[in-house]
Scaffold this motif. Structure first.
Motif, PDB file in Angstrom:
ATOM      1  N   ILE A  28     -13.202  33.538   6.829  1.00  0.00           N
ATOM      2  CA  ILE A  28     -13.797  34.878   6.979  1.00  0.00           C
ATOM      3  C   ILE A  28     -13.339  35.589   8.253  1.00  0.00           C
ATOM      4  CG2 ILE A  28     -15.842  34.293   5.566  1.00  0.00           C
ATOM      5  CD1 ILE A  28     -17.415  34.522   8.357  1.00  0.00           C
ATOM      6  N   ALA A  29     -12.739  34.866   9.195  1.00  0.00           N
ATOM      7  CA  ALA A  29     -12.294  35.472  10.463  1.00  0.00           C
ATOM      8  C   ALA A  29     -11.398  36.698  10.249  1.00  0.00           C
ATOM      9  CB  ALA A  29     -11.606  34.434  11.347  1.00  0.00           C
ATOM     10  N   PRO A  30     -10.413  36.622   9.337  1.00  0.00           N
ATOM     11  CA  PRO A  30      -9.558  37.805   9.142  1.00  0.00           C
ATOM     12  C   PRO A  30     -10.331  39.004   8.597  1.00  0.00           C
ATOM     13  CG  PRO A  30      -8.625  35.857   8.051  1.00  0.00           C
ATOM     14  CD  PRO A  30     -10.012  35.492   8.461  1.00  0.00           C
ATOM     15  N   ILE A  31     -11.412  38.746   7.857  1.00  0.00           N
ATOM     16  CA  ILE A  31     -12.232  39.832   7.300  1.00  0.00           C
ATOM     17  C   ILE A  31     -13.039  40.487   8.415  1.00  0.00           C
ATOM     18  CG2 ILE A  31     -14.160  40.341   5.731  1.00  0.00           C
ATOM     19  CD1 ILE A  31     -13.037  38.007   3.948  1.00  0.00           C
ATOM     20  N   LEU A  32     -13.642  39.668   9.258  1.00  0.00           N
ATOM     21  CA  LEU A  32     -14.423  40.203  10.388  1.00  0.00           C
ATOM     22  C   LEU A  32     -13.514  41.002  11.322  1.00  0.00           C
ATOM     23  CD1 LEU A  32     -16.776  37.150  11.176  1.00  0.00           C
ATOM     24  CD2 LEU A  32     -17.334  39.235   9.909  1.00  0.00           C
TER      25      LEU A  32
ATOM     26  N   VAL B 143     -21.899  42.000   3.146  1.00  0.00           N
ATOM     27  CA  VAL B 143     -22.528  40.836   3.785  1.00  0.00           C
ATOM     28  C   VAL B 143     -21.475  39.749   3.778  1.00  0.00           C
ATOM     29  CG1 VAL B 143     -24.431  39.195   3.740  1.00  0.00           C
ATOM     30  CG2 VAL B 143     -24.758  41.487   2.800  1.00  0.00           C
ATOM     31  N   ILE B 144     -21.157  39.230   4.954  1.00  0.00           N
ATOM     32  CA  ILE B 144     -20.071  38.255   5.076  1.00  0.00           C
ATOM     33  C   ILE B 144     -20.620  36.978   5.696  1.00  0.00           C
ATOM     34  CG2 ILE B 144     -17.806  37.825   6.144  1.00  0.00           C
ATOM     35  CD1 ILE B 144     -18.052  41.176   6.338  1.00  0.00           C
ATOM     36  N   ALA B 145     -20.212  35.834   5.166  1.00  0.00           N
ATOM     37  CA  ALA B 145     -20.614  34.560   5.759  1.00  0.00           C
ATOM     38  C   ALA B 145     -19.666  33.457   5.322  1.00  0.00           C
ATOM     39  CB  ALA B 145     -22.037  34.193   5.336  1.00  0.00           C
TER      40      ALA B 145
ATOM     41  N   SER C 214      -2.775  30.498   7.701  1.00  0.00           N
ATOM     42  CA  SER C 214      -1.932  31.554   7.121  1.00  0.00           C
ATOM     43  C   SER C 214      -2.339  31.841   5.680  1.00  0.00           C
ATOM     44  CB  SER C 214      -0.451  31.182   7.217  1.00  0.00           C
ATOM     45  OG  SER C 214      -0.213  29.921   6.635  1.00  0.00           O
ATOM     46  N   SER C 215      -2.688  30.806   4.924  1.00  0.00           N
ATOM     47  CA  SER C 215      -3.106  31.030   3.535  1.00  0.00           C
ATOM     48  C   SER C 215      -4.463  31.725   3.474  1.00  0.00           C
ATOM     49  CB  SER C 215      -3.130  29.713   2.755  1.00  0.00           C
ATOM     50  OG  SER C 215      -1.808  29.232   2.591  1.00  0.00           O
ATOM     51  N   ALA C 216      -5.362  31.362   4.396  1.00  0.00           N
ATOM     52  CA  ALA C 216      -6.674  32.023   4.450  1.00  0.00           C
ATOM     53  C   ALA C 216      -6.501  33.522   4.713  1.00  0.00           C
ATOM     54  CB  ALA C 216      -7.552  31.387   5.520  1.00  0.00           C
ATOM     55  N   LYS C 217      -5.512  33.859   5.532  1.00  0.00           N
ATOM     56  CA  LYS C 217      -5.229  35.271   5.833  1.00  0.00           C
ATOM     57  C   LYS C 217      -4.704  36.013   4.612  1.00  0.00           C
ATOM     58  CE  LYS C 217      -4.423  35.005  10.796  1.00  0.00           C
ATOM     59  NZ  LYS C 217      -3.379  34.650  11.789  1.00  0.00           N
ATOM     60  N   ILE C 218      -3.864  35.348   3.847  1.00  0.00           N
ATOM     61  CA  ILE C 218      -3.306  35.954   2.630  1.00  0.00           C
ATOM     62  C   ILE C 218      -4.440  36.292   1.658  1.00  0.00           C
ATOM     63  CG2 ILE C 218      -1.945  35.431   0.535  1.00  0.00           C
ATOM     64  CD1 ILE C 218      -0.026  33.814   2.453  1.00  0.00           C
TER      65      ILE C 218
ATOM     66  N   ALA D 143      -6.772  39.153   3.112  1.00  0.00           N
ATOM     67  CA  ALA D 143      -6.139  40.476   3.058  1.00  0.00           C
ATOM     68  C   ALA D 143      -6.250  41.047   1.650  1.00  0.00           C
ATOM     69  CB  ALA D 143      -4.673  40.378   3.482  1.00  0.00           C
ATOM     70  N   PHE D 144      -6.065  40.181   0.673  1.00  0.00           N
ATOM     71  CA  PHE D 144      -6.154  40.633  -0.716  1.00  0.00           C
ATOM     72  C   PHE D 144      -7.588  41.044  -1.068  1.00  0.00           C
ATOM     73  CE2 PHE D 144      -6.313  40.487  -5.296  1.00  0.00           C
ATOM     74  CZ  PHE D 144      -5.080  41.000  -5.679  1.00  0.00           C
TER      75      PHE D 144
END
Ligand code: 4EH
Length: 225
Positions: free
Chosen positions: A8-12, A39-41, A207-211, A214-215
């Motif tokens: 969730i870090a890239p979303i925050l 709501v993010i967690a 890197s995959s969590a970021k991909i 982002a989507f």
């Protein structure tokens, strides 16, 4: 929703400003992004924690659409590190009362597979087309195990015809299905669940969590319109 902080870090980071609330021994981040209330967690790892978080999001926060973002171990050989998979349906690969003649992943009153929301999957394919990104739709198997051996991976592949595996998706989908909340599960591949999975995971999880994140944010933008 994610399971690990990295998911969730890239979303925050994209959202920038949010408020924090502690509920049921976890932190929830609330924000308005482009007109959508979010709501993010991250739940913590596994089916129990993800069940708790999905339930809390819906019952306490009134979440109306569930989007999960994270990483997964690939089973389908088409899926390479960094590739994305959308779950069409999910199952629990470690749920086993076969001793009583039931199929793997099945308990009375439940079902072996739980489906995700078709409209959200369609939206994902619209987004993928617009951005010219590859997206595979398939079956995701969930269990309370980090799978890192070929034998277990092959069992999951054969038993459920699964394309990827992880540790939270199915429980989130079961909660959403029971509570009539449309659910979407997206995962980007971090490893291929065989003997070198832990090394691959450590190298590529971020890197995959970021991909994946982002989507998911592209989908949020689309939902905003
Ligand atoms: O949330 C868990 C994380 C691994 S456990 C499930 N996630 C990542 C998906 C996943 C996965 N699940 C099962 C990616 N590859 C997987 C695999 N098997 N091979 C974890 C990881 N790091 C630290 C602590 N726990």
């Amino acid at each position: 929703m994610g399971a690990m902080p990295e998911e969730i870090a890239p979303i925050l980071e994209v959202i920038g400003s949010y408020t924090q609330k502690e509920v049921a021994d976890n932190t929830y981040y609330e924000a308005n992004y482009k007109g959508v209330d979010l709501v993010i967690a991250y739940s913590k790892i596994g089916k129990v924690f993800s069940t708790l978080t999905a339930s809390t999001m819906i019952h306490y926060f009134g979440v109306e659409t569930m989007l999960f973002s994270g990483v997964a171990g690939g089973i389908n050989p088409q899926l390479k590190i960094g590739d994305m998979i959308v779950a069409k349906d999910l199952c629990q690969h470690d749920l086993d009362i076969t001793a009583f003649g039931h199929p793997h992943g099945f308990v009375p009153g439940g079902s072996q597979f739980v489906k995700t929301d078709e409209a959200l999957c369609e939206l994902a394919f619209d987004v993928a087309k617009e951005l010219d990104l590859a997206l595979i739709e398939g079956t995701i198997a969930t269990g309370d195990q980090f799978v890192h051996d070929t034998e277990r991976k092959e069992f999951i592949e054969k038993t459920f015809n699964a394309d990827a595996l992880e540790m939270e998706g199915s429980s989130v989908a079961v909660v959403c299905h029971a509570l009539n909340v449309p659910v979407f599960i997206l995962r980007a591949i971090s490893d291929t669940a065989d003997t070198d999975a832990s090394f691959s995971f450590e190298e590529f999880m971020e890197s995959s969590a970021k991909i994946s994140a982002a989507f998911i944010m592209k989908m949020v933008e689309k939902l905003a319109r």
